[in-house]
Design a protein around this motif. Structure first.
Motif, PDB file in Angstrom:
ATOM      1  N   SER A  96      48.518  52.883  51.291  1.00 31.49           N
ATOM      2  CA  SER A  96      47.178  53.126  50.712  1.00 31.49           C
ATOM      3  C   SER A  96      46.265  53.779  51.739  1.00 31.49           C
ATOM      4  O   SER A  96      46.433  53.567  52.949  1.00 31.49           O
ATOM      5  CB  SER A  96      46.532  51.790  50.296  1.00 31.49           C
ATOM      6  OG  SER A  96      47.370  51.114  49.400  1.00 31.49           O
ATOM      7  N   THR A  97      45.315  54.543  51.252  1.00 28.73           N
ATOM      8  CA  THR A  97      44.351  55.179  52.156  1.00 28.73           C
ATOM      9  C   THR A  97      43.327  54.133  52.579  1.00 28.73           C
ATOM     10  O   THR A  97      42.655  53.543  51.733  1.00 28.73           O
ATOM     11  CB  THR A  97      43.642  56.332  51.419  1.00 28.73           C
ATOM     12  OG1 THR A  97      44.646  57.227  50.934  1.00 28.73           O
ATOM     13  CG2 THR A  97      42.695  57.071  52.346  1.00 28.73           C
ATOM     14  N   VAL A  98      43.260  53.862  53.887  1.00 26.74           N
ATOM     15  CA  VAL A  98      42.381  52.796  54.381  1.00 26.74           C
ATOM     16  C   VAL A  98      41.548  53.307  55.546  1.00 26.74           C
ATOM     17  O   VAL A  98      41.989  54.175  56.306  1.00 26.74           O
ATOM     18  CB  VAL A  98      43.214  51.577  54.835  1.00 26.74           C
ATOM     19  CG1 VAL A  98      43.884  50.897  53.655  1.00 26.74           C
ATOM     20  CG2 VAL A  98      44.238  51.975  55.896  1.00 26.74           C
ATOM     21  N   LEU A 142      38.556  46.934  50.079  1.00 24.38           N
ATOM     22  CA  LEU A 142      39.902  46.539  50.525  1.00 24.38           C
ATOM     23  C   LEU A 142      40.340  45.185  49.961  1.00 24.38           C
ATOM     24  O   LEU A 142      41.279  44.549  50.481  1.00 24.38           O
ATOM     25  CB  LEU A 142      39.943  46.522  52.058  1.00 24.38           C
ATOM     26  CG  LEU A 142      39.613  47.873  52.733  1.00 24.38           C
ATOM     27  CD1 LEU A 142      39.628  47.731  54.241  1.00 24.38           C
ATOM     28  CD2 LEU A 142      40.575  48.962  52.283  1.00 24.38           C
ATOM     29  N   ARG A 143      39.661  44.745  48.915  1.00 25.69           N
ATOM     30  CA  ARG A 143      39.978  43.412  48.365  1.00 25.69           C
ATOM     31  C   ARG A 143      41.455  43.293  47.990  1.00 25.69           C
ATOM     32  O   ARG A 143      42.151  42.364  48.376  1.00 25.69           O
ATOM     33  CB  ARG A 143      39.114  43.150  47.117  1.00 25.69           C
ATOM     34  CG  ARG A 143      37.881  42.293  47.374  1.00 25.69           C
ATOM     35  CD  ARG A 143      37.034  42.184  46.150  1.00 25.69           C
ATOM     36  NE  ARG A 143      36.755  43.519  45.608  1.00 25.69           N
ATOM     37  CZ  ARG A 143      36.385  43.718  44.322  1.00 25.69           C
ATOM     38  NH1 ARG A 143      36.285  42.699  43.497  1.00 25.69           N
ATOM     39  NH2 ARG A 143      36.139  44.938  43.888  1.00 25.69           N
ATOM     40  N   GLY A 183      45.394  49.771  45.224  1.00 23.22           N
ATOM     41  CA  GLY A 183      44.204  50.634  45.123  1.00 23.22           C
ATOM     42  C   GLY A 183      43.176  50.264  46.183  1.00 23.22           C
ATOM     43  O   GLY A 183      42.984  49.087  46.492  1.00 23.22           O
ATOM     44  N   THR A 184      42.561  51.310  46.771  1.00 21.62           N
ATOM     45  CA  THR A 184      41.464  51.051  47.728  1.00 21.62           C
ATOM     46  C   THR A 184      40.271  51.909  47.292  1.00 21.62           C
ATOM     47  O   THR A 184      39.925  52.902  47.944  1.00 21.62           O
ATOM     48  CB  THR A 184      41.881  51.443  49.153  1.00 21.62           C
ATOM     49  OG1 THR A 184      42.351  52.804  49.099  1.00 21.62           O
ATOM     50  CG2 THR A 184      42.998  50.559  49.676  1.00 21.62           C
ATOM     51  N   PRO A 185      39.665  51.548  46.134  1.00 24.76           N
ATOM     52  CA  PRO A 185      38.576  52.373  45.577  1.00 24.76           C
ATOM     53  C   PRO A 185      37.318  52.307  46.442  1.00 24.76           C
ATOM     54  O   PRO A 185      37.262  51.539  47.404  1.00 24.76           O
ATOM     55  CB  PRO A 185      38.327  51.716  44.214  1.00 24.76           C
ATOM     56  CG  PRO A 185      38.781  50.304  44.374  1.00 24.76           C
ATOM     57  CD  PRO A 185      39.918  50.338  45.339  1.00 24.76           C
TER      58      PRO A 185
END
Ligand code: UDX
Length: 433
Positions: free
Chosen positions: A120-122, A96-97, A85-87
């Protein structure tokens, strides 16, 4: 080819099952033991049509398995997909933790050449950071980092994975490109377009695509709001617009605003990234602003229709998930509207075909949970359709009306025809009608 997928959320699971379906040997890993236990029991921690069958089929074939032993999975597999997850973090940037935690574990356990594929969307530039972090932590390691964004829609994620309209691969490595083409060879064979580019461009394609789709929604919501003021019917406007191939009719449905785990997060992340780089993204800022305002407009519609004061009123709510065919309520407009109704002193009774369990985690005893749309109408001063589930499309209008205290129907998804509703004796309010 041996693949490890780190992260078993809706992207990781769909990716793992999809790649196994393509014939790869896949190990899905997660540090949340309960999730892996569920998956090993053949249960799904998420609601996604078709995913359970796909998972069972590939577990039975021996191509797909689940594990919590991330170091072992890193060592035993050639391609490592990052699907964590990249909330959004508090200032709108991407958090990005989880991604960097997984990257650290890779750096600690890398034992041979690896392709690290970021699913993941980054934010643009993350792949470069991943390369730097691994090179620093494991100077002798040989690896390539590929940006391989997903374009999955919740509710049709399996279909979107197995039949994408494009595959985007971002890397400067010929070896990594060849490996990624092998992985997606079933798609290559059916001429799915592949876009091979560098990391930054691949990362930007994802944000630009999602933000454009979100912009289309905010645009048609803005047109709908103006239609209300000039007596135009946005339904007809959108249909006529969609007949222009350059516009296309998709994503022109006005409503309460976009929700979900992607559009709100991705629009904020792109806005934040641009600002951080010293550019003022006025248009993206407007997309976000229109969307936030649209949810508030739904509350105003309900308030106006019940006579200007929500205090003491009973409101029936149809749909809590952010869209049909999912139990996901993340940034769902329905959640926002229900919270505002409660704050204004109204009582709420809600029904959703899949998201009741998720709704309880947010509202606990603050609302009533009913069994179906008709129960949501019992004694209601108004009925509000928030999510266009199919079972809300053909309701028995007379049955609803007899149960309601007053026949007010606020249809935030324009599911019903205004004339028919008025003929049935309802006071009907749509969006842009
Ligand atoms: C989206 C993108 O479609 C997908 O490509 C990306 O990978 C992830 O984000 P998703 O968020 O699952 O997928 O759902 P989507 O069907 O795109 O809907 C997003 C939100 O927009 C929902 O709240 C939906 O109700 C709303 N929406 C969508 C509208 O209000 N009007 C529309 O016309 C379409």
């Amino acid at each position: 080819m041996r693949i490890c997928v780190i992260g078993t959320g809706y992207v990781g699971l769909v990716t793992g099952c999809g790649l196994a379906e393509f014939g790869m040997k896949v190990t899905c890993v997660d540090k949340v033991v309960e999730k892996i236990d569920m998956l090993q029991r053949g249960e799904l921690p998420i609601y996604e049509p078709g995913l359970k069958d796909l998972m069972e089929k590939n577990v039975t074939s021996g191509r797909l398995k689940f594990s919590t032993n991330i170091p072992e999975a890193i060592r035993n597999n050639l391609v490592l997909f990052l699907a964590v997850g990249t909330p959004s973090d508090e200032d709108g940037g991407a958090d990005l933790r989880h991604l960097f935690t997984a990257v650290e574990e890779i750096a600690e356990n890398i034992n041979d050449y690896k392709v690290i594929a970021i699913k993941s969307t980054v934010p643009v530039g993350t792949a470069k950071q991943v390369i730097q972090r691994i090179s620093k932590r494991a100077p002798d390691a040989t690896f390539d980092v590929v940006s391989n964004p997903e374009f999955l829609r919740e509710g049709s994620a399996v279909e979107d994975f197995l039949h994408p309209n494009r595959v985007v691969i971002g890397t400067n490595s010929k070896q990594a490109t060849a490996i990624m083409k092998d992985i997606y060879s079933p798609l290559y064979l059916i001429e799915t377009p592949f876009v091979i580019t560098n990391n930054e461009t691949a990362e930007m394609i994802k944000y630009a695509s999602n933000t454009f789709l979100a912009a289309k929604i905010s645009y048609i919501n803005e047109v709908a709001n103006i239609c209300e003021l000039v007596g135009a019917d946005v339904h007809v406007v959108a249909r006529a617009m969609g007949l222009d191939g350059r516009i296309s009719r998709k994503f022109l449905h006005p409503g309460p605003g976009f929700g979900g785990s992607c559009f709100p997060k991705d629009t904020r992340a792109l806005y934040h990234l641009a600002k951080k780089k010293g550019y003022d993204p006025v248009m993206i800022s407007s997309v976000i602003h229109v969307n936030e305002r649209q949810k508030r407009r739904m509350v105003e519609k309900i308030k106006r229709r019940v006579g200007g004061d929500l205090n003491g009123k009973l409101i029936g709510v149809l749909g809590v998930s952010f869209k049909p065919n999912t139990d996901d309520i993340r940034e769902s407009p329905a959640i926002f509207v229900m919270k505002k109704l409660l704050e204004a002193g109204a009582s709420v009774q809600a029904f959703d075909p899949a998201a009741m369990k998720e709704a309880r985690k947010v509202f606990h005893e603050a609302i009533s949970y009913v069994e179906d749309a008709y129960e949501a109408a019992n004694g209601a001063d108004a009925l509000v359709l928030m999510t266009e589930w199919n079972q809300f499309r053909g309701l028995d209008l007379q049955e609803l009306k007899t149960r309601m205290r007053s026949p007010i129907f606020v249809d935030t998804r324009n599911v019903y025809d205004p004339q028919k509703m008025e003929q049935a004796g309802f006071i009907y309010e749509g969006v842009g009608r």
